[in-house]
Design a protein around this motif. Structure first.
Motif, PDB file in Angstrom:
ATOM      1  N   GLY A  95       0.810  -1.209   0.000  1.00 14.63           N
ATOM      2  CA  GLY A  95       0.000   0.000   0.000  1.00 14.63           C
ATOM      3  C   GLY A  95       0.840   1.254   0.000  1.00 14.63           C
ATOM      4  N   ILE A  96       0.218   2.374  -0.411  1.00 12.82           N
ATOM      5  CA  ILE A  96       0.844   3.688  -0.353  1.00 12.82           C
ATOM      6  C   ILE A  96      -0.250   4.707  -0.091  1.00 12.82           C
ATOM      7  N   ALA A  97       0.080   5.760   0.674  1.00 13.25           N
ATOM      8  CA  ALA A  97      -0.885   6.817   0.976  1.00 13.25           C
ATOM      9  C   ALA A  97      -0.767   7.919  -0.063  1.00 13.25           C
ATOM     10  N   TYR A  98      -1.898   8.450  -0.515  1.00  9.11           N
ATOM     11  CA  TYR A  98      -1.848   9.584  -1.438  1.00  9.11           C
ATOM     12  C   TYR A  98      -2.502  10.838  -0.855  1.00  9.11           C
ATOM     13  N   HIS A  99      -3.193  10.739   0.282  1.00  8.41           N
ATOM     14  CA  HIS A  99      -3.602  11.936   1.015  1.00  8.41           C
ATOM     15  C   HIS A  99      -2.422  12.406   1.867  1.00  8.41           C
ATOM     16  N   PHE A 100      -2.398  13.717   2.129  1.00  8.96           N
ATOM     17  CA  PHE A 100      -1.304  14.226   2.955  1.00  8.96           C
ATOM     18  C   PHE A 100      -1.315  13.560   4.317  1.00  8.96           C
ATOM     19  N   LEU A 101      -2.503  13.388   4.905  1.00 11.94           N
ATOM     20  CA  LEU A 101      -2.667  12.619   6.143  1.00 11.94           C
ATOM     21  C   LEU A 101      -3.792  11.612   5.902  1.00 11.94           C
ATOM     22  N   ALA A 102      -3.460  10.362   5.782  1.00 11.25           N
ATOM     23  CA  ALA A 102      -4.450   9.313   5.537  1.00 11.25           C
ATOM     24  C   ALA A 102      -4.657   8.519   6.826  1.00 11.25           C
ATOM     25  N   GLN A 103      -5.906   8.430   7.248  1.00 10.78           N
ATOM     26  CA  GLN A 103      -6.222   7.940   8.581  1.00 10.78           C
ATOM     27  C   GLN A 103      -6.193   6.416   8.712  1.00 10.78           C
ATOM     28  N   VAL A 104      -5.792   5.972   9.893  1.00 14.54           N
ATOM     29  CA  VAL A 104      -5.838   4.563  10.281  1.00 14.54           C
ATOM     30  C   VAL A 104      -6.841   4.446  11.426  1.00 14.54           C
ATOM     31  N   ARG A 105      -7.802   3.522  11.296  1.00 14.83           N
ATOM     32  CA  ARG A 105      -8.857   3.396  12.307  1.00 14.83           C
ATOM     33  C   ARG A 105      -8.684   2.111  13.124  1.00 14.83           C
ATOM     34  N   ALA A 106      -9.321   2.117  14.290  1.00 14.38           N
ATOM     35  CA  ALA A 106      -9.172   0.995  15.214  1.00 14.38           C
ATOM     36  C   ALA A 106      -9.845  -0.274  14.708  1.00 14.38           C
ATOM     37  N   ARG A 107     -10.954  -0.125  13.977  1.00  9.98           N
ATOM     38  CA  ARG A 107     -11.734  -1.273  13.490  1.00  9.98           C
ATOM     39  C   ARG A 107     -12.145  -1.016  12.043  1.00  9.98           C
ATOM     40  N   PRO A 108     -12.568  -2.016  11.324  1.00  8.71           N
ATOM     41  CA  PRO A 108     -13.029  -1.816   9.947  1.00  8.71           C
ATOM     42  C   PRO A 108     -14.411  -1.177   9.911  1.00  8.71           C
ATOM     43  N   ASP A 109     -14.460   0.065  10.380  1.00  8.59           N
ATOM     44  CA  ASP A 109     -15.730   0.778  10.537  1.00  8.59           C
ATOM     45  C   ASP A 109     -15.401   2.272  10.545  1.00  8.59           C
ATOM     46  N   VAL A 110     -16.056   3.043   9.692  1.00  2.53           N
ATOM     47  CA  VAL A 110     -15.748   4.463   9.568  1.00  2.53           C
ATOM     48  C   VAL A 110     -16.059   5.237  10.844  1.00  2.53           C
ATOM     49  N   THR A 111     -16.895   4.674  11.717  1.00  8.92           N
ATOM     50  CA  THR A 111     -17.208   5.356  12.977  1.00  8.92           C
ATOM     51  C   THR A 111     -16.240   5.001  14.099  1.00  8.92           C
ATOM     52  N   SER A 112     -15.322   4.093  13.871  1.00  6.43           N
ATOM     53  CA  SER A 112     -14.377   3.704  14.921  1.00  6.43           C
ATOM     54  C   SER A 112     -13.307   4.774  15.085  1.00  6.43           C
ATOM     55  N   PRO A 113     -12.634   4.810  16.238  1.00  4.81           N
ATOM     56  CA  PRO A 113     -11.676   5.892  16.500  1.00  4.81           C
ATOM     57  C   PRO A 113     -10.473   5.854  15.552  1.00  4.81           C
ATOM     58  N   VAL A 114      -9.959   7.045  15.262  1.00  7.82           N
ATOM     59  CA  VAL A 114      -8.704   7.167  14.524  1.00  7.82           C
ATOM     60  C   VAL A 114      -7.567   6.885  15.503  1.00  7.82           C
ATOM     61  N   ILE A 115      -6.691   5.949  15.148  1.00  6.35           N
ATOM     62  CA  ILE A 115      -5.588   5.575  16.051  1.00  6.35           C
ATOM     63  C   ILE A 115      -4.217   5.930  15.478  1.00  6.35           C
ATOM     64  N   GLY A 116      -4.223   6.555  14.307  1.00  2.59           N
ATOM     65  CA  GLY A 116      -2.954   6.955  13.710  1.00  2.59           C
ATOM     66  C   GLY A 116      -3.168   7.422  12.296  1.00  2.59           C
ATOM     67  N   TYR A 117      -2.074   7.729  11.605  1.00  3.78           N
ATOM     68  CA  TYR A 117      -2.195   8.168  10.226  1.00  3.78           C
ATOM     69  C   TYR A 117      -0.888   7.913   9.490  1.00  3.78           C
ATOM     70  N   VAL A 118      -1.009   7.919   8.163  1.00  2.00           N
ATOM     71  CA  VAL A 118       0.118   7.689   7.267  1.00  2.00           C
ATOM     72  C   VAL A 118       0.278   8.932   6.401  1.00  2.00           C
ATOM     73  N   ARG A 119       1.513   9.354   6.187  1.00  2.00           N
ATOM     74  CA  ARG A 119       1.785  10.526   5.358  1.00  2.00           C
ATOM     75  C   ARG A 119       1.783  10.158   3.873  1.00  2.00           C
ATOM     76  N   ARG A 120       1.471  11.141   3.040  1.00  2.00           N
ATOM     77  CA  ARG A 120       1.511  10.953   1.597  1.00  2.00           C
ATOM     78  C   ARG A 120       2.871  10.388   1.158  1.00  2.00           C
ATOM     79  N   GLY A 121       2.804   9.347   0.356  1.00  2.00           N
ATOM     80  CA  GLY A 121       4.027   8.729  -0.149  1.00  2.00           C
ATOM     81  C   GLY A 121       4.569   7.611   0.722  1.00  2.00           C
ATOM     82  N   SER A 122       4.034   7.448   1.942  1.00  2.00           N
ATOM     83  CA  SER A 122       4.525   6.390   2.823  1.00  2.00           C
ATOM     84  C   SER A 122       3.970   5.044   2.375  1.00  2.00           C
ATOM     85  N   ARG A 123       4.829   4.031   2.420  1.00  2.00           N
ATOM     86  CA  ARG A 123       4.451   2.687   2.000  1.00  2.00           C
ATOM     87  C   ARG A 123       4.236   1.787   3.208  1.00  2.00           C
ATOM     88  N   PHE A 124       3.375   0.786   3.037  1.00  2.00           N
ATOM     89  CA  PHE A 124       3.035  -0.114   4.134  1.00  2.00           C
ATOM     90  C   PHE A 124       2.568  -1.444   3.551  1.00  2.00           C
TER      91      PHE A 124
END
Length: 532
Positions: A95-124
């Protein structure tokens, strides 16, 4: 053999007759004696008794040849290959992020808390997709324990993904994650893209209008008697640690509508993080990490301070101190008279191991370094060692910030493991006292207030930021070297190398590929204990 023996016997008998039948002792031989016939036979030999052969002891069999010594390098390669294969099987997607700050959530649910983020261009790396609320193309678990939504700031696929323009990756092993530049003149433009020559002229005219507006606002503030604070390059975070909304770090100032190519007016003393230089004919621009453009001629390279703390252990153990004043000279004590005479200069921010002895001369106190140098106590910040605060577990990691001495000590349980100087909040902006926990950690985050009438500032990508109470944080400060003196708006300023050491040492750990992480009950943050 038998014939020879018969002939010898016959010869012997014949010899006796030829010698007048006389015996050796002279007696006559009786002629009536008849010679007995000689029978040439050998006595029968009895067969030798049978001898049972004793068993012959055979030598023990040779042990098998020892196996060749293990090939440590081959074994290490095999383990590494097995580990890599297991990782590839568990995390098959790239994977790679293309938003400047792309969110990582606690669960596979858009209402779950944000627990971190990935910067644009970062790979995972990620797992196969899951269905879940709020994500049409599927949620993917990523290394680190969170979930990202495919298509919402992230590209995922079977092979390595790419996205352009991707900024330079953060240098996680260096004192500063990026290169930084200082805006060296007033009223410098920052563009969303490289402007044409005509757009540059239009931008200059707009910036002049913005300068006039800012001057009018400053005059109005002065008239109503608002206090003018000492300029300082720090501010509450541009990223709200509890929400991390993708737009929160945009940093676009409020004000009049600007042309589509012009982002903002910059003042002397603003800082930008540098991605690369780009040319347009004879014009040179620096592209920033966030993707904007600044004319190269208005920027000067920022140099980080040389201050370094001390990792404790071995001979480096308390008591110790740091020189926090400039122009300090050491003294030497005469071994006989005890008189003090001036010696060499001691470099600013030098760490010193101290003896317990304290000298007093004419109302002044002096400390003796273990190398024999004598330093006036008023030139030193002496690092205190304190008991573990209530509530901190026996083996837990915690940090003590002393506002009075402007020092920081990191502990593992009751053992101090690191010490350095800091700059806490100045009068009116005091760093809060108490015991806290780190709430979130960021490789970098922007701190700015570019529209302030009295104290405008903007620093892109403040490094190694660790929030512990609201907008109060420990972070690296590359724009000054006044550590040991109060200075900030409330945050705890550290030399960048020291901030990075603490960032790596504290919890929660930053997962691979992430730019920021927020604490959870299952991964709490390190304790921060602030005292006077």
């Amino acid at each position: 053999m038998r014939i020879a023996r018969t002939l010898l016997l016959a010869a012997a008998i014949a010899g006796l007759g030829a010698c007048d039948s006389a015996l050796d002792d002279g007696s006559a031989v009786d002629a009536s004696i008849t010679a007995a016939p000689v029978v040439d036979t050998e006595p029968a030999l009895e067969p030798a008794p049978a001898i049972e052969a004793e068993p012959v002891a055979l030598p023990p069999p040779l042990p098998p040849a020892p196996p060749p010594p293990p090939d440590a390098e081959a074994e290490a390669r095999a383990r590494e290959e097995a580990s890599r294969a297991a990782f590839e099987a568990e995390w098959p997607l790239h994977g790679i992020a293309y938003h400047f700050l792309a969110q990582v959530r606690a669960r596979p649910d858009v209402t779950s808390p944000v627990i971190g983020y990935v910067r644009r261009g970062s790979r995972f790396r990620a797992k196969e997709g899951l269905r879940g609320p709020g994500c049409a193309r599927g949620w993917h678990e990523v290394v680190g324990g969170g979930f990202v939504c495919r298509g919402e700031g992230f590209l995922l696929g079977q092979g390595p993904q790419s996205f352009e323009p991707s900024p330079v990756a953060a240098a996680l092993h260096d004192a500063l994650p990026y290169a930084y530049a200082y805006v060296a003149r007033e009223d410098a433009p920052q563009y969303w893209r490289i402007p044409s020559v005509a757009e540059e002229r239009e931008g200059s005219s707009m910036i002049e209008s913005l300068r006039a507006e800012a001057a009018a606002r400053a005059a109005a503030v002065t008239e109503v008697g608002a206090p003018s604070a000492e300029p300082d390059l720090e501010a509450p975070p541009g990223v709200v640690a509890t929400t991390l909304e993708a737009s929160a770090d945009a940093g676009v100032p409020e004000g009049p509508t600007l042309p589509s190519f012009l982002r903002m007016r910059m003042l002397r003393g603003f800082y930008v993080s540098i991605d690369r230089e780009e040319l347009d004919g004879e014009r040179a621009f620096f592209r920033t990490v966030r993707g904007t453009y600044v004319p190269a001629g208005v920027l000067a390279e920022a140099q980080p301070p040389a201050m370094r703390g001390v990792v404790l252990g071995g001979e480096w153990r308390p008591p110790l101190a740091f020189v926090y004043r400039r122009g300090v000279r050491a003294l030497v004590r005469d071994a006989v008279s005890g008189a003090l005479t001036q010696s060499d200069a001691v470099e600013f921010h030098t760490p010193l191991l101290l003896e317990d002895e304290v000298l007093e001369r004419r109302g002044s106190r002096y400390r003796i370094a273990r190398d024999g140098r004598v330093i006036r106590e008023s030139a030193l910040r002496i690092v205190p060692v304190i008991p573990r605060p209530e509530g901190v577990g026996e083996g837990e990691r915690w940090i003590h910030v002393d506002r009075g001495e402007q020092t920081l000590v990191a502990y593992e349980g009751d053992v101090p493991v690191f010490a350095t100087l800091v700059s806490t909040g100045r009068a009116g902006y005091e760093t809060p006292v108490g015991t806290f926990r780190i709430q979130s950690k960021h490789v970098s985050t922007t701190m700015d207030d570019p529209d302030s009438a009295t104290e405008a500032y903007s620093i892109e990508d403040v490094p190694w930021t660790m929030y512990f109470e609201g907008s109060y944080a420990l972070h690296g400060a590359f724009w000054h070297d006044h550590f040991g003196h109060v200075r900030s708006h409330g945050c705890v300023n550290l030399a960048p190398a020291d901030a990075r050491w603490l960032f790596q040492w504290t919890t929660p750990a930053l997962p691979p590929g992430w730019h920021g992480v927020i604490t959870l009950p299952r991964r709490p943050g390190t304790w921060i204990h602030v005292t006077d």
